[in-house]
Scaffold this motif. Structure first.
Motif, PDB file in Angstrom:
ATOM      1  N   SER A 122       0.822  -1.200   0.000  1.00 54.98           N
ATOM      2  CA  SER A 122       0.000   0.000   0.000  1.00 54.98           C
ATOM      3  C   SER A 122       0.862   1.259   0.000  1.00 54.98           C
ATOM      4  CB  SER A 122      -0.930   0.000   1.213  1.00 54.98           C
ATOM      5  OG  SER A 122      -1.702   1.179   1.269  1.00 54.98           O
ATOM      6  N   LEU A 123       1.972   1.233   0.755  1.00 57.51           N
ATOM      7  CA  LEU A 123       2.831   2.411   0.821  1.00 57.51           C
ATOM      8  C   LEU A 123       3.543   2.646  -0.504  1.00 57.51           C
ATOM      9  CD1 LEU A 123       3.477   4.553   2.923  1.00 57.51           C
ATOM     10  CD2 LEU A 123       5.517   3.262   3.547  1.00 57.51           C
ATOM     11  N   GLN A 124       3.946   1.571  -1.170  1.00 54.92           N
ATOM     12  CA  GLN A 124       4.541   1.726  -2.502  1.00 54.92           C
ATOM     13  C   GLN A 124       3.549   2.394  -3.448  1.00 54.92           C
ATOM     14  OE1 GLN A 124       5.611  -1.902  -4.532  1.00 54.92           O
ATOM     15  NE2 GLN A 124       5.693  -0.863  -6.505  1.00 54.92           N
ATOM     16  N   GLN A 125       2.301   1.934  -3.423  1.00 61.52           N
ATOM     17  CA  GLN A 125       1.276   2.527  -4.280  1.00 61.52           C
ATOM     18  C   GLN A 125       1.076   3.997  -3.938  1.00 61.52           C
ATOM     19  OE1 GLN A 125      -2.474   0.458  -4.139  1.00 61.52           O
ATOM     20  NE2 GLN A 125      -3.440   1.764  -5.659  1.00 61.52           N
ATOM     21  N   LYS A 126       1.126   4.315  -2.639  1.00 59.07           N
ATOM     22  CA  LYS A 126       0.948   5.697  -2.198  1.00 59.07           C
ATOM     23  C   LYS A 126       2.080   6.585  -2.723  1.00 59.07           C
ATOM     24  CE  LYS A 126      -1.757   6.487   0.667  1.00 59.07           C
ATOM     25  NZ  LYS A 126      -3.197   6.873   0.610  1.00 59.07           N
ATOM     26  N   VAL A 127       3.308   6.101  -2.678  1.00 59.24           N
ATOM     27  CA  VAL A 127       4.445   6.867  -3.198  1.00 59.24           C
ATOM     28  C   VAL A 127       4.272   7.119  -4.688  1.00 59.24           C
ATOM     29  CG1 VAL A 127       6.919   6.742  -3.709  1.00 59.24           C
ATOM     30  CG2 VAL A 127       6.081   6.146  -1.425  1.00 59.24           C
TER      31      VAL A 127
END
Length: 389
Positions: A122-127
């Motif tokens: 999820s954090l990768q997608q957010k970045v």
């Protein structure tokens, strides 16, 4: 940003913490960054005491990270923080990082990146959605000698890599010191705060990252054993794995925190068709090159030395004979992150050496490493576990 210091906020790292002071020392070393605000503890009194000890004004010391990110985003562009450094236990990594990215702030994050693999994805997608910058503090990749090893392997000095050994050996958890309270062992041995892994998440991820960073290879599958030696401890305090890399090389990884008497003994050895390289973190300025047809070479890093790569020289801070230390390696990550952030803000292309810091993609692979190790260790029927994406 061109004519001023970058403004940093900090979440975690208060007076009762260990790593916060390390981050601050590293971030401020190059005079490119200043600390302007923080939420230093979930305890409001500790947060305010910590902030005042750092000479922050009361209105820039916050009681929780949500208040901090919300209030900072409301400040004029010339006052608010530019990025936030998050130095909390693993379970408190994702939410403040995601909120900061959504609010338009770049992020420096301690490792492992998140509490779970799902949060990492999820954090990768957010970045990617926000276009913000995230740096991950895999500190040991910041040492000049490590960068020199990477450069020599990349240019083919060793030929095709065949064998990798990486060891991270500590002894501080030989006893159940977490029962004494008020120390860094408490949250690191608690699955509710640390996640699925203890030792492997804490230092095993550093060992894995060094093996991939130095060689430029990727682990494709592994065979792991995790063990808890201290009776009653909930998470692993010892682990090892056989590794298979994407070029056909094999490796061995050892990470333990119950090796009585050991301090912070990291060793990396890489062997190719033509020769080998060895680096030991407790002797950080020396890289050994080993050859089948001539004596072992001792390669020393230091300002002014010729024959070293441009990246090595860029990340070297001390004259020869003065050890490049842990905080300096940390500072290299912060400096490269800061230079990249400045360039992006100015619409310029960062120089290649500035881009040399771990990112969200290293963080995702780190969480995949933990997940793959734990799955392999628990699976008695099929020990060889393909890399979990």
């Amino acid at each position: 940003m061109r004519n001023r210091k970058l403004r940093m906020g900090m979440i975690g790292g208060g007076a009762n913490a260990f790593i916060g002071a390390i981050h601050r020392s590293a971030a401020l070393m190059d005079n490119e960054i200043e600390l302007v605000c923080g939420c230093f503890s979930r305890n409001k009194d500790i947060s305010h005491q910590s902030g005042r000890s750092l000479y922050l004004p009361d209105d820039r010391i916050y009681g929780n990270y949500r208040e901090m990110i919300t209030q900072e985003a409301l400040l004029p562009e010339g006052e608010r923080m530019d990025f936030v450094s998050i130095v909390t236990p693993n379970k408190d990594h994702y939410e403040p990082a995601a909120m900061a990215l959504d609010a338009g702030f770049d992020v420096v994050l301690d490792k492992p990146m998140t509490f779970s693999l799902e949060e990492a994805r999820s954090l990768q997608q957010k970045v990617e959605e926000t276009g913000r910058l995230l740096a991950l503090t895999h500190t040991y990749a910041g040492y000049p000698a490590v960068k020199e090893a990477k450069a020599r392997i990349a240019r083919g000095d060793l030929g095709k890599i065949r064998r990798v050994y990486v060891e991270y050996v500590q002894g501080w958890l030989t006893e159940r010191i977490e029962l004494l309270g008020n120390n860094n062992a408490v949250w690191r041995t608690d699955p509710q705060q640390s996640g699925k892994a203890g030792c492997i998440g804490d230092i095993g991820t550093h060992a894995w990252h060094l093996s991939e960073y130095i060689t430029g290879l990727r682990v494709t599958e592994l065979c792991a054993e995790l063990k808890t030696f201290a009776t009653g401890r909930q998470l692993d305090d010892d682990g090892a794995a056989f590794l298979h890399y994407d070029n056909g090389a094999t490796g061995v990884l050892i990470a333990t925190q119950i090796a009585a008497g050991e301090e912070n003994n990291i060793t990396v050895r890489v062997y190719g068709e033509k020769g080998g390289l060895e680096w030991r973190q407790m002797e950080p300025n020396t890289l050994y090159a080993k050859w089948p047809d001539r004596p072992t070479e001792e390669i020393r890093v230091g300002n002014g030395f010729t024959g070293l790569s441009d990246v090595t020289r860029w990340n070297t801070r001390t004259p020869g004979g003065h050890p490049e230390g842990y905080i300096e390696a940390f500072a290299n990550i912060y400096r490269n992150f800061a230079r990249t952030l400045r360039a992006r803000a100015a619409g310029e292309t960062p120089q290649p050496e500035w881009l040399d810091f771990p990112t969200v993609y290293d963080g995702l692979r780190g969480m995949q490493f933990i997940e793959t190790m734990v799955t392999s260790a628990r699976n008695n029927d099929r020990k060889w576990q393909p890399w979990i994406d």
